[in-house]
Design a protein around this motif. Structure first.
Motif, PDB file in Angstrom:
ATOM      1  N   LEU A   4      -0.342 -16.956   0.039  1.00 51.81           N
ATOM      2  CA  LEU A   4      -0.769 -17.236   1.400  1.00 51.81           C
ATOM      3  C   LEU A   4      -0.453 -18.691   1.710  1.00 51.81           C
ATOM      4  N   VAL A   5       0.133 -18.929   2.869  1.00 51.28           N
ATOM      5  CA  VAL A   5       0.491 -20.279   3.269  1.00 51.28           C
ATOM      6  C   VAL A   5      -0.168 -20.574   4.615  1.00 51.28           C
ATOM      7  N   GLU A   6      -1.056 -21.576   4.603  1.00 49.16           N
ATOM      8  CA  GLU A   6      -1.769 -21.961   5.825  1.00 49.16           C
ATOM      9  C   GLU A   6      -1.059 -23.110   6.532  1.00 49.16           C
ATOM     10  N   SER A   7      -1.274 -23.198   7.836  1.00 49.55           N
ATOM     11  CA  SER A   7      -0.769 -24.325   8.618  1.00 49.55           C
ATOM     12  C   SER A   7      -1.652 -24.508   9.846  1.00 49.55           C
ATOM     13  N   GLY A   8      -1.569 -25.694  10.458  1.00 44.93           N
ATOM     14  CA  GLY A   8      -2.248 -25.920  11.728  1.00 44.93           C
ATOM     15  C   GLY A   8      -3.465 -26.814  11.673  1.00 44.93           C
ATOM     16  N   GLY A   9      -3.857 -27.272  10.510  1.00 46.46           N
ATOM     17  CA  GLY A   9      -5.005 -28.162  10.443  1.00 46.46           C
ATOM     18  C   GLY A   9      -4.665 -29.540  10.976  1.00 46.46           C
ATOM     19  N   GLY A  10      -5.687 -30.395  11.062  1.00 46.20           N
ATOM     20  CA  GLY A  10      -5.454 -31.749  11.531  1.00 46.20           C
ATOM     21  C   GLY A  10      -6.711 -32.413  12.024  1.00 46.20           C
ATOM     22  N   LEU A  11      -6.523 -33.508  12.726  1.00 44.06           N
ATOM     23  CA  LEU A  11      -7.626 -34.294  13.289  1.00 44.06           C
ATOM     24  C   LEU A  11      -7.725 -34.010  14.784  1.00 44.06           C
ATOM     25  N   VAL A  12      -8.932 -33.736  15.250  1.00 40.32           N
ATOM     26  CA  VAL A  12      -9.134 -33.432  16.668  1.00 40.32           C
ATOM     27  C   VAL A  12     -10.468 -34.032  17.102  1.00 40.32           C
ATOM     28  N   LEU A  20      -5.159 -22.331  13.643  1.00 36.32           N
ATOM     29  CA  LEU A  20      -4.696 -22.190  12.270  1.00 36.32           C
ATOM     30  C   LEU A  20      -3.894 -20.904  12.127  1.00 36.32           C
ATOM     31  N   SER A  21      -2.896 -20.968  11.256  1.00 35.31           N
ATOM     32  CA  SER A  21      -2.096 -19.791  10.945  1.00 35.31           C
ATOM     33  C   SER A  21      -2.043 -19.604   9.435  1.00 35.31           C
ATOM     34  N   CYS A  22      -1.926 -18.359   9.002  1.00 33.27           N
ATOM     35  CA  CYS A  22      -1.813 -18.060   7.572  1.00 33.27           C
ATOM     36  C   CYS A  22      -0.898 -16.866   7.419  1.00 33.27           C
ATOM     37  N   ALA A  23       0.188 -17.069   6.699  1.00 32.69           N
ATOM     38  CA  ALA A  23       1.161 -16.006   6.488  1.00 32.69           C
ATOM     39  C   ALA A  23       1.142 -15.575   5.030  1.00 32.69           C
ATOM     40  N   ALA A  24       1.078 -14.281   4.820  1.00 30.63           N
ATOM     41  CA  ALA A  24       1.166 -13.717   3.474  1.00 30.63           C
ATOM     42  C   ALA A  24       2.622 -13.378   3.198  1.00 30.63           C
ATOM     43  N   SER A  25       3.155 -13.938   2.119  1.00 32.90           N
ATOM     44  CA  SER A  25       4.553 -13.693   1.783  1.00 32.90           C
ATOM     45  C   SER A  25       4.655 -12.967   0.451  1.00 32.90           C
ATOM     46  N   GLY A  26       5.775 -12.302   0.241  1.00 32.87           N
ATOM     47  CA  GLY A  26       5.970 -11.516  -0.970  1.00 32.87           C
ATOM     48  C   GLY A  26       6.236 -10.074  -0.604  1.00 32.87           C
ATOM     49  N   ASN A  27       6.350  -9.235  -1.594  1.00 35.90           N
ATOM     50  CA  ASN A  27       6.664  -7.826  -1.362  1.00 35.90           C
ATOM     51  C   ASN A  27       5.391  -7.042  -1.076  1.00 35.90           C
ATOM     52  N   ILE A  28       4.966  -7.125   0.189  1.00 40.13           N
ATOM     53  CA  ILE A  28       3.687  -6.552   0.584  1.00 40.13           C
ATOM     54  C   ILE A  28       3.896  -5.299   1.423  1.00 40.13           C
ATOM     55  N   PHE A  29       3.190  -4.229   1.048  1.00 45.30           N
ATOM     56  CA  PHE A  29       3.159  -3.039   1.888  1.00 45.30           C
ATOM     57  C   PHE A  29       2.147  -3.212   3.012  1.00 45.30           C
ATOM     58  N   SER A  30       0.935  -3.587   2.618  1.00 43.52           N
ATOM     59  CA  SER A  30      -0.134  -3.710   3.611  1.00 43.52           C
ATOM     60  C   SER A  30      -1.251  -4.581   3.065  1.00 43.52           C
ATOM     61  N   VAL A  31      -2.029  -5.116   3.993  1.00 39.97           N
ATOM     62  CA  VAL A  31      -3.195  -5.936   3.668  1.00 39.97           C
ATOM     63  C   VAL A  31      -4.368  -5.386   4.452  1.00 39.97           C
ATOM     64  N   ASP A  32      -5.457  -5.079   3.768  1.00 39.23           N
ATOM     65  CA  ASP A  32      -6.611  -4.510   4.451  1.00 39.23           C
ATOM     66  C   ASP A  32      -7.306  -5.559   5.318  1.00 39.23           C
ATOM     67  N   THR A  33      -7.867  -6.569   4.694  1.00 38.93           N
ATOM     68  CA  THR A  33      -8.653  -7.567   5.422  1.00 38.93           C
ATOM     69  C   THR A  33      -8.091  -8.959   5.193  1.00 38.93           C
ATOM     70  N   MET A  34      -7.985  -9.713   6.259  1.00 37.33           N
ATOM     71  CA  MET A  34      -7.611 -11.133   6.176  1.00 37.33           C
ATOM     72  C   MET A  34      -8.695 -11.946   6.848  1.00 37.33           C
ATOM     73  N   GLY A  35      -8.834 -13.178   6.390  1.00 35.20           N
ATOM     74  CA  GLY A  35      -9.912 -13.970   6.977  1.00 35.20           C
ATOM     75  C   GLY A  35      -9.820 -15.432   6.644  1.00 35.20           C
ATOM     76  N   TRP A  36     -10.785 -16.161   7.173  1.00 35.03           N
ATOM     77  CA  TRP A  36     -10.885 -17.608   6.985  1.00 35.03           C
ATOM     78  C   TRP A  36     -12.262 -17.956   6.446  1.00 35.03           C
ATOM     79  N   PHE A  37     -12.268 -18.845   5.480  1.00 37.90           N
ATOM     80  CA  PHE A  37     -13.473 -19.419   4.925  1.00 37.90           C
ATOM     81  C   PHE A  37     -13.316 -20.933   5.016  1.00 37.90           C
TER      82      PHE A  37
END
Length: 121
Positions: A4-12, A20-37
């Motif tokens: 997982l590769v996140e982007s978009g953080g910073g000072l505001v 924020l964005s998060c892309a899952a890379s690799g040989n993926i068929f499907s992902v059930d749940t995605m989220g932020w902590f």
């Protein structure tokens, strides 16, 4: 290798917005749940928001009405639109994916490396 590769953080400034964005890379068929902590200094990691592949969402009470989670299943990408940011939102934000089905098999959960969000005047 799935990651997982996140982007978009910073000072505001307080009251501002970030996405924020998060892309899952690799040989993926499907992902059930995605989220932020998130994890603030000296505190435990806490849930911010999650979204299933059917777009069912769940939010922490502290962000309801201010943050919006969304995802693009075709791109295995999850987004977090954060509005009306407060200093209390300052933390490292981590992307999470659960119940992944890949060409190599099943993965129960993976984490991104995190992206810093700082809300300060």
């Amino acid at each position: 290798q799935v990651q997982l590769v996140e982007s978009g953080g910073g000072l505001v400034q307080p009251g501002g917005s970030l996405r924020l964005s998060c892309a899952a890379s690799g040989n993926i068929f499907s992902v059930d749940t995605m989220g932020w902590f998130r994890q603030a200094p000296g505190k435990q990691r806490e849930l911010v928001a999650t979204i299933t592949h059917l777009n069912n969402t769940n939010y922490a009470d502290s962000v309801k009405g201010r943050f919006t989670i969304s995802r693009d299943n075709a791109k295995n990408t999850v987004y977090l639109q954060m509005n009306s940011l407060e200093p209390e939102d300052t933390a490292v934000y981590y992307c999470n994916a659960a119940n992944l089905y890949t060409y190599s098999g099943y993965l129960s959960t993976i984490w991104g490396r995190g992206t810093q969000v700082t809300v300060s005047a």
